[in-house]
Scaffold this active site. Structure first.
Site, mmCIF file in Angstrom:
data_model
loop_
_atom_site.group_PDB
_atom_site.id
_atom_site.type_symbol
_atom_site.label_atom_id
_atom_site.label_comp_id
_atom_site.label_asym_id
_atom_site.label_seq_id
_atom_site.Cartn_x
_atom_site.Cartn_y
_atom_site.Cartn_z
ATOM 1 N N GLU A 1 33.810 41.474 44.684
ATOM 2 C CA GLU A 1 33.017 40.478 45.634
ATOM 3 C C GLU A 1 33.584 40.591 47.328
ATOM 4 O O GLU A 1 33.893 39.311 47.780
ATOM 5 C CB GLU A 1 32.906 39.053 45.079
ATOM 6 C CG GLU A 1 32.312 39.403 43.718
ATOM 7 C CD GLU A 1 32.353 37.947 42.939
ATOM 8 O OE1 GLU A 1 32.686 36.776 43.397
ATOM 9 O OE2 GLU A 1 31.729 37.972 41.765
ATOM 10 N N GLU B 1 27.851 42.544 34.706
ATOM 11 C CA GLU B 1 27.904 41.473 34.305
ATOM 12 C C GLU B 1 26.443 40.799 34.040
ATOM 13 O O GLU B 1 25.865 39.690 34.635
ATOM 14 C CB GLU B 1 28.473 40.566 35.501
ATOM 15 C CG GLU B 1 29.988 41.089 35.691
ATOM 16 C CD GLU B 1 30.527 40.048 36.894
ATOM 17 O OE1 GLU B 1 30.029 39.042 37.116
ATOM 18 O OE2 GLU B 1 31.571 40.691 37.308
HETATM 19 O O1 9MR Z 1 32.229 33.711 33.584
HETATM 20 C C1 9MR Z 1 33.425 33.570 34.315
HETATM 21 C C2 9MR Z 1 33.519 31.959 33.858
HETATM 22 O O2 9MR Z 1 33.980 31.535 32.817
HETATM 23 C C3 9MR Z 1 34.355 31.527 35.241
HETATM 24 O O3 9MR Z 1 34.903 30.077 35.070
HETATM 25 C C4 9MR Z 1 34.100 31.922 36.620
HETATM 26 C C5 9MR Z 1 35.103 31.333 37.690
HETATM 27 O O4 9MR Z 1 36.072 32.405 38.110
HETATM 28 O O5 9MR Z 1 34.031 33.431 36.808
HETATM 29 C C6 9MR Z 1 32.930 33.728 35.944
HETATM 30 O O6 9MR Z 1 32.911 35.214 35.943
HETATM 31 C C7 9MR Z 1 32.484 35.692 37.285
HETATM 32 C C8 9MR Z 1 32.948 37.117 37.275
HETATM 33 O O7 9MR Z 1 34.540 36.923 37.282
HETATM 34 C C9 9MR Z 1 32.833 37.716 38.827
HETATM 35 N N1 9MR Z 1 31.604 37.587 38.978
HETATM 36 C C10 9MR Z 1 30.640 36.504 38.926
HETATM 37 C C11 9MR Z 1 31.136 35.824 37.335
HETATM 38 C C12 9MR Z 1 30.205 34.700 37.191
HETATM 39 O O8 9MR Z 1 30.632 33.398 37.960
#
Ligand code: 9MR
Length: 380
Positions: free
Chosen positions: A162, A267
Site C-alpha cells: 500500500e 486479499e
Molecule cells: O484483516 C486485518 C485486520 O485483522 C487488521 O486489524 C487490519 C489492521 O491492520 O489489517 C487487516 O488486513 C489488511 C491487510 O493487512 C492489508 N490490506 C488491507 C487488509 C484489510 O484491512
C-alpha cells in the site's frame, strides 16, 4: 476355479474399477483447491486462533479447502518485531509449521507498510525522526531477520504494501519521508538477498481505479527497468457487488501482465453491505460512525442477496481463470464471515457476509458457484 472363471472375475473387477474411476472423475470437486488445481492455488488468510488450533472448525475448513495460507496479522512488523531487539517468532513459527503440515503454498505478509509499524522504527531516543541511513539499516535488519528465518519455507512475500495514494502518487509515509522514493527498491533488494528463491510482491488495494492503477503500473515498470526483483503484483480485491466491473478487473490484470509480472489476487472479499465511504478503498485508518442503515442484514442475509453474491463471486473467478497464465494465486481474506475484518471496518460491529463460508462454517451459495466455475473449466 477354472481359468475361464478367473478371467471373467478379473474382467468384472476391472469393469467395476473403471465405473468407480469414471464416477469419481465426473463428480464435481468438493474443494476449492481441487476445483482450481492446475490453474492457480486458492488461499485463505488465517488468524491466531486458527494458527494455534483453537478454532478447530476453521482449521478443518482450511485443511480441506485451501492449498495456500497468508498470515492475517502475525507477521506484521508490530507483532513480529515489537521492540528494537525483540522478535516474537512463536506465532509465525506455528503459522509456517501449519502450512508445511498441510503442504501449502505459504505467504508472508507484510514487510514494509505504513500501518502496524511500531513508532520506534522511525524515531530516535528523543522522539525525532531518524536519518535515512538509520532507517535503511532498521529495514534491512528486519527483512534479513524475518525473511532469513523462513528462507525456503515461506514461498512468497508481500514486500511493500500500500505505497500508493488513490491518485497514483506515492503515499507520504515515514518510509518515503525519511528514506526517499528508493525505499521501495531497497525493500525488494533486501528481501531478495535474504531469500533469492522467494516470490516478491508489490501489494495494494483499489488498483482497478484508473489513477491508482496508472501509478502502480508506472511504479512496477520503473522497478522492472531498474532490475529490481519484483515478481508479482498483489491486487488485494476488497471488492463490492458492483465494483470493480468484470471488464475493469479483466483490463487491470491484463495491464499488469503486460509488464511481465505475475498477478495474485491477494486479499479477496466481497462486501454486500451499503458502502460507508465515498471512495472505494480499503484504507485501514478509515472510521465511520454506527448507523442502523449501514447494517441492514444484522439478522441474516436475504436469499436474493446470497444469490447476487454467488453470481458476483462466479463472475470474478471467471476473470481470474481467463488469466490463469498470469494469475498464480487467489487468496480469500479470512475463512468464515465471522472472521472477516469487514465486520469492523469502516464501521464497528456490523454483520458482514463477504466470504465463502457462513458464520457457522457452512459453505454458502457463493462457494458452490465458485466451485462450479472451476469445475466447468476443467471439463471444457
Ligand atoms: O484483516 C486485518 C485486520 O485483522 C487488521 O486489524 C487490519 C489492521 O491492520 O489489517 C487487516 O488486513 C489488511 C491487510 O493487512 C492489508 N490490506 C488491507 C487488509 C484489510 O484491512
Amino acid at each position: 476355479m477354472s481359468t475361464r472363471t478367473r478371467k471373467q472375475l478379473g474382467l468384472a473387477a476391472l469393469a467395476a474399477l473403471i465405473v468407480t474411476l469414471t464416477a469419481a472423475t465426473t463428480q464435481e470437486p468438493t474443494s476449492l483447491k481441487e476445483a482450481y488445481k492446475g490453474a492457480f492455488v486458492v488461499g485463505a488468510a488465517i488468524n491466531a486462533a486458527q494458527i494455534t488450533g483453537q478454532d478447530r472448525r476453521g482449521d478443518a475448513i482450511i485443511g480441506e479447502q485451501f492449498d495456500s495460507i497468508s498470515p492475517e496479522n502475525v507477521l506484521k512488523w508490530e507483532r513480529v518485531h515489537p521492540e528494537p531487539v525483540t522478535y516474537a517468532f512463536d506465532l509465525p513459527d506455528q503459522y509456517v509449521a501449519f502450512g508445511e503440515k498441510h503442504h501449502m503454498f505459504i505467504v508472508g505478509h507484510c514487510l514494509v507498510w505504513h500501518s502496524q509499524v511500531p513508532a520506534w522504527v522511525f524515531r530516535d531516543d528523543k522522539g525525532n525522526f531518524v536519518d535515512r541511513d538509520t532507517l535503511l539499516k532498521r529495514m534491512h535488519d528486519h527483512i534479513q531477520t524475518v525473511v532469513g528465518r523462513y528462507k525456503g519455507r515461506i514461498q512468497s512475500w508481500d514486500v511493500v504494501n500500500e505505497a500508493l495514494n488513490e491518485d497514483g502518487t506515492l503515499r507520504q509515509s515515514p518510509w518515503l519521508k525519511i528514506i526517499g522514493e528508493d525505499y521501495i527498491e531497497k525493500a525488494f533488494q533486501y528481501a531478495h538477498e535474504a531469500d533469492p528463491q522467494a516470490q516478491l510482491t508489490y501489494n495494494d488495494y483499489s488498483l482497478e481505479n484508473e489513477a491508482k492503477r496508472n501509478g502502480a503500473l508506472a511504479l512496477i515498470k520503473k522497478l522492472k527497468a531498474e532490475g529490481v526483483p519484483v515478481t508479482s503484483v498483489g491486487i488485494q480485491g476488497h471488492d463490492g457487488l458492483q465494483w470493480p466491473s468484470v471488464e475493469n478487473e479483466d483490463a487491470t490484470i491484463s495491464a499488469f501482465a503486460k509488464l511481465g509480472v505475475k498477478v495474485v489476487i491477494s486479499e479477496l472479499d466481497i462486501d454486500v453491505l451499503p458502502q460507508a465511504t465515498k471512495q472505494q478503498t480499503a484504507d485501514v485508518s478509515m472510521k465511520v460512525g454506527q448507523d442502523p442503515k449501514l447494517n441492514p442484514y444484522a439478522n441474516g442475509l436475504p436469499q436474493s442477496v446470497q444469490e447476487e453474491l454467488a453470481k458476483r463471486y462466479a463472475d470474478l473467478f471467471g476473470v481470474y481463470l481467463k488469466h490463469r497464465d498470469v494469475v498464480t494465486r487467489v487468496t480469500l481474506w479470512g475463512v468464515t464471515d465471522a472472521d472477516s475484518w469487514r465486520n469492523d471496518w469502516p464501521v464497528k460491529g456490523r454483520t458482514s457476509y463477504p466470504l465463502l463460508f457462513d458464520r457457522s462454517g457452512q459453505p454458502k451459495l457463493a462457494f458452490q458457484a465458485v466451485i462450479r466455475v472451476g469445475a466447468n473449466t476443467k471439463t471444457e
